[in-house]
Design an enzyme around this catalytic site. Sequence first.
Site, PDB file in Angstrom:
ATOM      1  N   TYR A  68      -3.328  -0.569   8.732  1.00 17.86           N
ATOM      2  CA  TYR A  68      -2.643  -1.727   9.335  1.00 17.86           C
ATOM      3  C   TYR A  68      -1.980  -1.331  10.642  1.00 17.86           C
ATOM      4  O   TYR A  68      -1.934  -2.120  11.587  1.00 17.86           O
ATOM      5  CB  TYR A  68      -1.609  -2.313   8.367  1.00 17.86           C
ATOM      6  CG  TYR A  68      -2.247  -2.858   7.108  1.00 17.86           C
ATOM      7  CD1 TYR A  68      -3.026  -4.007   7.176  1.00 17.86           C
ATOM      8  CD2 TYR A  68      -2.096  -2.223   5.883  1.00 17.86           C
ATOM      9  CE1 TYR A  68      -3.644  -4.504   6.034  1.00 17.86           C
ATOM     10  CE2 TYR A  68      -2.706  -2.711   4.743  1.00 17.86           C
ATOM     11  CZ  TYR A  68      -3.474  -3.852   4.827  1.00 17.86           C
ATOM     12  OH  TYR A  68      -4.084  -4.329   3.705  1.00 17.86           O
ATOM     13  N   HIS A  85      -9.888   0.183  -7.960  1.00 15.50           N
ATOM     14  CA  HIS A  85      -8.606   0.644  -8.520  1.00 15.50           C
ATOM     15  C   HIS A  85      -8.154  -0.256  -9.684  1.00 15.50           C
ATOM     16  O   HIS A  85      -7.748   0.231 -10.734  1.00 15.50           O
ATOM     17  CB  HIS A  85      -7.506   0.637  -7.442  1.00 15.50           C
ATOM     18  CG  HIS A  85      -7.786   1.537  -6.276  1.00 15.50           C
ATOM     19  ND1 HIS A  85      -7.026   1.523  -5.131  1.00 15.50           N
ATOM     20  CD2 HIS A  85      -8.754   2.473  -6.063  1.00 15.50           C
ATOM     21  CE1 HIS A  85      -7.501   2.417  -4.266  1.00 15.50           C
ATOM     22  NE2 HIS A  85      -8.559   2.999  -4.807  1.00 15.50           N
ATOM     23  N   GLU A 131      -4.727   4.720  -0.780  1.00 10.84           N
ATOM     24  CA  GLU A 131      -3.682   3.729  -0.503  1.00 10.84           C
ATOM     25  C   GLU A 131      -2.943   4.101   0.787  1.00 10.84           C
ATOM     26  O   GLU A 131      -2.549   3.225   1.551  1.00 10.84           O
ATOM     27  CB  GLU A 131      -2.693   3.621  -1.672  1.00 10.84           C
ATOM     28  CG  GLU A 131      -3.313   3.140  -2.984  1.00 10.84           C
ATOM     29  CD  GLU A 131      -3.789   1.689  -2.975  1.00 10.84           C
ATOM     30  OE1 GLU A 131      -3.585   0.987  -1.966  1.00 10.84           O
ATOM     31  OE2 GLU A 131      -4.378   1.260  -3.979  1.00 10.84           O
ATOM     32  N   ASP A 170       0.833  -1.212   0.000  1.00  7.13           N
ATOM     33  CA  ASP A 170       0.000   0.000   0.000  1.00  7.13           C
ATOM     34  C   ASP A 170       0.863   1.256   0.000  1.00  7.13           C
ATOM     35  O   ASP A 170       0.493   2.269  -0.600  1.00  7.13           O
ATOM     36  CB  ASP A 170      -0.935  -0.004   1.216  1.00  7.13           C
ATOM     37  CG  ASP A 170      -2.218  -0.793   0.946  1.00  7.13           C
ATOM     38  OD1 ASP A 170      -2.820  -0.584  -0.117  1.00  7.13           O
ATOM     39  OD2 ASP A 170      -2.598  -1.611   1.791  1.00  7.13           O
ATOM     40  N   GLU A 220      -2.614  -4.172  -7.770  1.00  6.19           N
ATOM     41  CA  GLU A 220      -3.941  -3.959  -7.163  1.00  6.19           C
ATOM     42  C   GLU A 220      -4.778  -5.239  -7.151  1.00  6.19           C
ATOM     43  O   GLU A 220      -5.513  -5.496  -6.209  1.00  6.19           O
ATOM     44  CB  GLU A 220      -4.724  -2.893  -7.960  1.00  6.19           C
ATOM     45  CG  GLU A 220      -4.084  -1.515  -7.998  1.00  6.19           C
ATOM     46  CD  GLU A 220      -4.497  -0.642  -6.826  1.00  6.19           C
ATOM     47  OE1 GLU A 220      -5.074  -1.172  -5.871  1.00  6.19           O
ATOM     48  OE2 GLU A 220      -4.234   0.571  -6.882  1.00  6.19           O
ATOM     49  N   GLU A 224      -9.551  -1.744  -3.647  1.00  8.87           N
ATOM     50  CA  GLU A 224      -8.582  -2.262  -4.623  1.00  8.87           C
ATOM     51  C   GLU A 224      -9.306  -2.784  -5.868  1.00  8.87           C
ATOM     52  O   GLU A 224      -8.767  -2.726  -6.980  1.00  8.87           O
ATOM     53  CB  GLU A 224      -7.724  -3.387  -4.029  1.00  8.87           C
ATOM     54  CG  GLU A 224      -6.978  -3.060  -2.732  1.00  8.87           C
ATOM     55  CD  GLU A 224      -6.036  -1.869  -2.795  1.00  8.87           C
ATOM     56  OE1 GLU A 224      -5.960  -1.198  -3.829  1.00  8.87           O
ATOM     57  OE2 GLU A 224      -5.369  -1.605  -1.764  1.00  8.87           O
ATOM     58  N   HIS A 280      -5.090   3.017   3.547  1.00 10.06           N
ATOM     59  CA  HIS A 280      -4.952   1.566   3.749  1.00 10.06           C
ATOM     60  C   HIS A 280      -3.675   1.263   4.539  1.00 10.06           C
ATOM     61  O   HIS A 280      -3.696   0.503   5.506  1.00 10.06           O
ATOM     62  CB  HIS A 280      -4.883   0.827   2.407  1.00 10.06           C
ATOM     63  CG  HIS A 280      -6.099   0.982   1.553  1.00 10.06           C
ATOM     64  ND1 HIS A 280      -6.148   0.553   0.249  1.00 10.06           N
ATOM     65  CD2 HIS A 280      -7.318   1.519   1.814  1.00 10.06           C
ATOM     66  CE1 HIS A 280      -7.348   0.819  -0.261  1.00 10.06           C
ATOM     67  NE2 HIS A 280      -8.068   1.409   0.671  1.00 10.06           N
TER      68      HIS A 280
END
Lengths: 140, 324
Positions: free
Chosen positions: B110, B200, B103, B72, B163, B197, B106
Amino acid sequence: MTVVYYSSSSNYTHAFAQKLRAAGQHCVRLPLLTKDDTLLMEEPFVLITPTYGAGPRRGAVPKQVIKFLNVPQNRELLCGVIGAGNTNFGETYCQAAHIVAQKCQVPLLYRFELLGLPEDVRNVNEGLNRLWKQKLQRRA
Amino acid sequence: MAEKVKLISHVDAINWNRIEDPVDDEVWDRLTANFWLPEKVPLSNDVPSWNTLTPEEKQLTMRVFTGLTLLDTVQGTVGAVSLIPDSLTPHEEAVYTNIAFMESVHAKSYSSIFSTLSSTKEIDDAFRWSTENQNLQRKADIVLSYYRGDSPLKRKVASTLLESFLFYSGFYLPMYWSSHAKLTNTADLIRLIIRDEAVHGYYIGYKYQKGLERVDEATREELKAYTFDLLFELYENEVQYTHDLYDSVGLSEDVKKFLHYNANKALMNLGYEPMFPKDVTDVNPAILSALSPNADENHDFFSGSGSSYVIGKAVNTEDDDWDF
């Protein structure tokens, strides 16, 4: 007996319809632009629709498909619906096909992802042939 | 950061009332409507579940997520940005800025998972692993080399494969936990990433096909061969990476099916026919069901085994242009 499909300019569903055409099915594409005149069907048909939109409740059914199904004669001749989609969209996978099936009270015949795998083309082609045969027998 | 950043040489004020490609408009609407932040997902509800995992399972999960973080980060700070100068329309440029930002969301999400579930030491260990794992680094290096290259269409191929294919060795694990009723809130967050994703991959693949329309037949053939070569190169590396991660828990073969399934979808996003045959793409139904709750219901009338018609499930629509 006809397959009517909508495909945006990304042509995913169009690619699937081309493979059905090659297998011998008669396929007709709905106009790309909503402002264009829609089709008037005169014999039983199956609809293939992709799913659009942002959420589960809005904009899932392409506007051109809604315009086409707003014609009562088209709804009467609709035998079933096939969904094109992508499981990555989670619970909205093939949402438009579910909505059309429910709204028009017709069976959801099949679902496939993106351009469809060779198995999908075979399953749909054979399924359509069985369906057309049933329709002819009922008519006879 | 040795190389010079490539920028567009000329910019006109963007006019969203004059759309050249309706797909730009549709994708912008879809992406902005899908907008989310990790703070909206109640990740802390996963703490009891996290505590039921063995130390090996926890380590695997942390490693998977640092691997995804790296991808990402690549896509947010290099990949999506590198596509901007090649855009065919000003609206396409704007869509890439949205993709780049998401992104980064994203990648940050995490870290939200880590800080909720884990200790600073475990987090640092996992990030160290991500910089030391050769197969993970190699996958980032392969993609980055194409982003730096001089072919706009090859950049789009690399980007679409990232992606739509490279994330899935990682996405497998939260779907696996979810199918065992573990880390279900984390899985909800990952499903939001997967949904993004998917848009994308669809969009960049679509723009690749638009670009193909502008080149001659020989170039098209060359790009097709290049796509399959790159997919093979990435696939071989991905298999190694999968074994690095999942051998310890005995899931590698199951993960590989998921890789094949997604490689096919990546190819379709680029307009090519799927490559892997059905007998190696039969994803574990529990994983498919975790991904899309009703996808594996074998009720479709044409599927053979289904003998009864199924009318669509009760789904209300708020669209007001229906006449009936």
